[in-house]
Design a protein around this motif. Structure first.
Motif, PDB file in Angstrom:
ATOM      1  N   SER A  34       3.095  -2.637  -0.451  1.00 34.12           N
ATOM      2  CA  SER A  34       1.782  -2.891   0.142  1.00 34.12           C
ATOM      3  C   SER A  34       1.919  -3.414   1.573  1.00 34.12           C
ATOM      4  O   SER A  34       1.091  -3.111   2.429  1.00 34.12           O
TER       5      SER A  34
ATOM      6  N   GLN B 271      -3.781  -6.237  -0.699  1.00 35.31           N
ATOM      7  CA  GLN B 271      -3.291  -7.582  -0.975  1.00 35.31           C
ATOM      8  C   GLN B 271      -1.762  -7.617  -1.107  1.00 35.31           C
ATOM      9  O   GLN B 271      -1.177  -6.822  -1.830  1.00 35.31           O
TER      10      GLN B 271
ATOM     11  N   THR C  96      -0.227  -5.360  -6.973  1.00 32.13           N
ATOM     12  CA  THR C  96      -1.053  -4.154  -6.862  1.00 32.13           C
ATOM     13  C   THR C  96      -1.118  -3.447  -8.209  1.00 32.13           C
ATOM     14  O   THR C  96      -0.088  -3.177  -8.809  1.00 32.13           O
TER      15      THR C  96
ATOM     16  N   ASP D  57      -0.531   3.845  -1.883  1.00 33.12           N
ATOM     17  CA  ASP D  57       0.193   2.671  -2.388  1.00 33.12           C
ATOM     18  C   ASP D  57      -0.304   2.434  -3.804  1.00 33.12           C
ATOM     19  O   ASP D  57      -1.499   2.508  -4.066  1.00 33.12           O
TER      20      ASP D  57
HETATM   21 MG   LIG Z   1       1.626  -4.008  -3.873  1.00 32.70          MG
END
Ligand SMILES: [Mg+2]
Ligand SMILES: Nc1nc2c(ncn2[C@@H]2O[C@H](COP(=O)(O)OP(=O)(O)OP(=O)(O)O)[C@@H](O)[C@H]2O)c(=O)[nH]1
Length: 428
Positions: free
Chosen positions: A217, A229, A237, A257
């Motif tokens: 991320s 985040q 995530t 992602d």
């Molecule tokens: Mg992540």
């Protein structure tokens, strides 16, 4: 039925004991790394590991995993340290958990149960929540009996008597129906996602994959200016984010992602998160993010490759990206890594080191990829056949009554040109 009693501990800090019971003779260093990872998982779930026990055994006790003597020892430790939760690094069966809970008189869970809790805690979107709920119910089903009645005093909502077998059967049926409903809901969500995906098809697609906490991320945010985040927690995530960015040649591309992988990802989670985990399936090129500062990085690489394999996406082109090089102590260490992995890239997503080089390699790898197109050129357009043979790789040809059918291999860098010239004649 009380909701998720087995995961109540995520809501208040728990004093936990970590146990790893293994057969004698296994690699001790690896074992310590596993128990460190268990500690990190526990922290992420909101529990403090007060003590760690490693028990080497000649054989695993089918009823209680560990032997009587050890159980007594641990019981004493639980009392002395006011421990409220026992977490096994091993997978334990519902029966073993029940027997151990009777002995210890506190909750006993395993690594899979712990990961499930973290997923439940971190799920934000409807899709992630539905996927977690499904995995939780699948996990709960064989464990239903152990919720009753021996723990009933600890769990407020259950009542003192505890339901009999009939009640358990009813609960099982209710859960099974719920499982079916959640499965249908996920199929619906999948269909909606397909609709949303349309229109994005023509852009080059890249996907971040890697072990949880590797920095996916962080890199996503660095490359696409997204604000996913980032946390020093496992499974920060759980959803998929897709954003556009520009390759060095100025062309737009997509980066996604998604949820990270872990060693021995519980089967229920793989099954219910299949669609999120397999997000990378649509990508032209995968970026495998590896945390260079983690001692267990080779084991983590293997775990990621195994998961990709299980999801049938192992054969995609992969760029290995070693992240967090800012944490290496000296240049010499980095040079050694570079020798070991000559084709990999070495970056720091956080500090923005070597990102432009990574983008250049991404563009290169994308352009090298190719697709096979089937086309049929009518006899009225035979002049196009010259262009076809001089510029592209014709793999097969059949002269039919109404035209010439060819299979043509086109590298991605020439896609636009090919599509412009042959658009009317492309079959697929
Ligand atoms: Mg992540
Ligand atoms: N020192 C250093 N830390 C980094 C770097 N990249 C990421 N981190 C840290 O590593 C931790 C995990 O980063 P994330 O980007 O959340 O990792 P992730 O791979 O998305 O993790 P999950 O979503 O949990 O699978 C965070 O504390 C980041 O700040 C880096 O290049 N150097």
């Amino acid at each position: 039925m009380p909701e998720n009693n087995y995961s109540d501990f995520t809501h208040k800090p728990e004093r936990a004991l970590a146990i790893s019971a293994i057969k004698k003779g296994l690699d001790r260093e690896q074992l310590l790394e596993h128990i460190d990872e268990l500690e990190f998982l526990a922290e992420t779930a909101g529990a403090d590991i007060i003590a760690k026990v490693i028990q080497e055994l000649d054989s695993i006790n089918p009823a209680t995993v560990i032997g009587k003597g050890k159980i007594q020892e641990i019981k004493q430790l639980i009392e002395e340290e006011q421990i409220t939760l026992v977490i096994f690094d091993n997978d334990i069966t519902p029966v073993q958990a029940r027997n151990l809970e009777k002995n210890f008189n506190i909750k006993v869970i395993d690594r899979s149960g712990l990961i499930l809790d973290i997923f439940a805690k971190h799920a934000r979107t409807i899709e992630a929540k539905t996927q977690v709920e499904l995995a939780q119910l699948e996990y709960l089903l064989p464990r239903l009996t152990r919720m009753w009645p021996h723990l009933s005093k600890q769990y407020g909502g259950i009542g003192t008597k505890g339901p009999g077998e009939t009640q358990i059967e009813t609960d099982r049926r209710v859960i099974k129906t719920k499982i079916q409903k959640l499965k249908s809901k996920l199929i619906e969500i999948d269909k909606q996602k397909l609709v949303q995906k349309k229109g994005r098809e023509s852009l080059p697609r890249f996907a971040l994959v890697g072990y949880t906490n590797a920095g996916k991320s962080t890199l996503m945010n660095m490359i696409t200016e997204a604000d996913v985040q980032v946390e020093n927690k496992l499974f920060a995530t759980l959803d998929t984010t897709v954003r556009t960015f520009k390759l060095p040649n100025g062309n737009k591309a997509l980066l996604s992602d998604t949820v990270g992988f872990i060693r021995k990802l519980p089967a229920h989670l793989i099954a219910s998160f299949r669609s999120t985990l397999a997000e990378a399936k649509d990508a032209d090129v995968l970026l495998h993010i590896i945390d260079i500062s983690n001692k267990a990085y080779t084991e983590q690489i293997d775990a990621v490759l195994e998961t990709l394999d299980a999801l049938n996406i192992k054969n995609k082109p992969i760029i290995n990206v070693f992240n967090k090089i800012d944490l290496l102590t000296d240049n010499f260490e980095l040079k050694n890594f570079m020798k070991l992995y000559p084709d990999a890239l070495f970056i720091s997503a956080q500090r923005g080191l070597n990102i432009s080089n990574l983008l250049r390699v991404m563009e290169e790898r994308y352009n090298q990829q190719s697709k096979i197109f089937s086309i049929k050129i009518p006899y009225s357009d035979l002049n196009l056949l010259n262009i076809l043979y001089s510029k592209f790789d014709v793999q097969s040809r059949k002269d039919l009554d109404d035209g010439i059918f060819c299979e043509v291999k086109v590298i991605n860098a020439n896609f636009d040109y090919f599509k412009n010239v042959f658009s009317q004649f492309i079959i697929n």
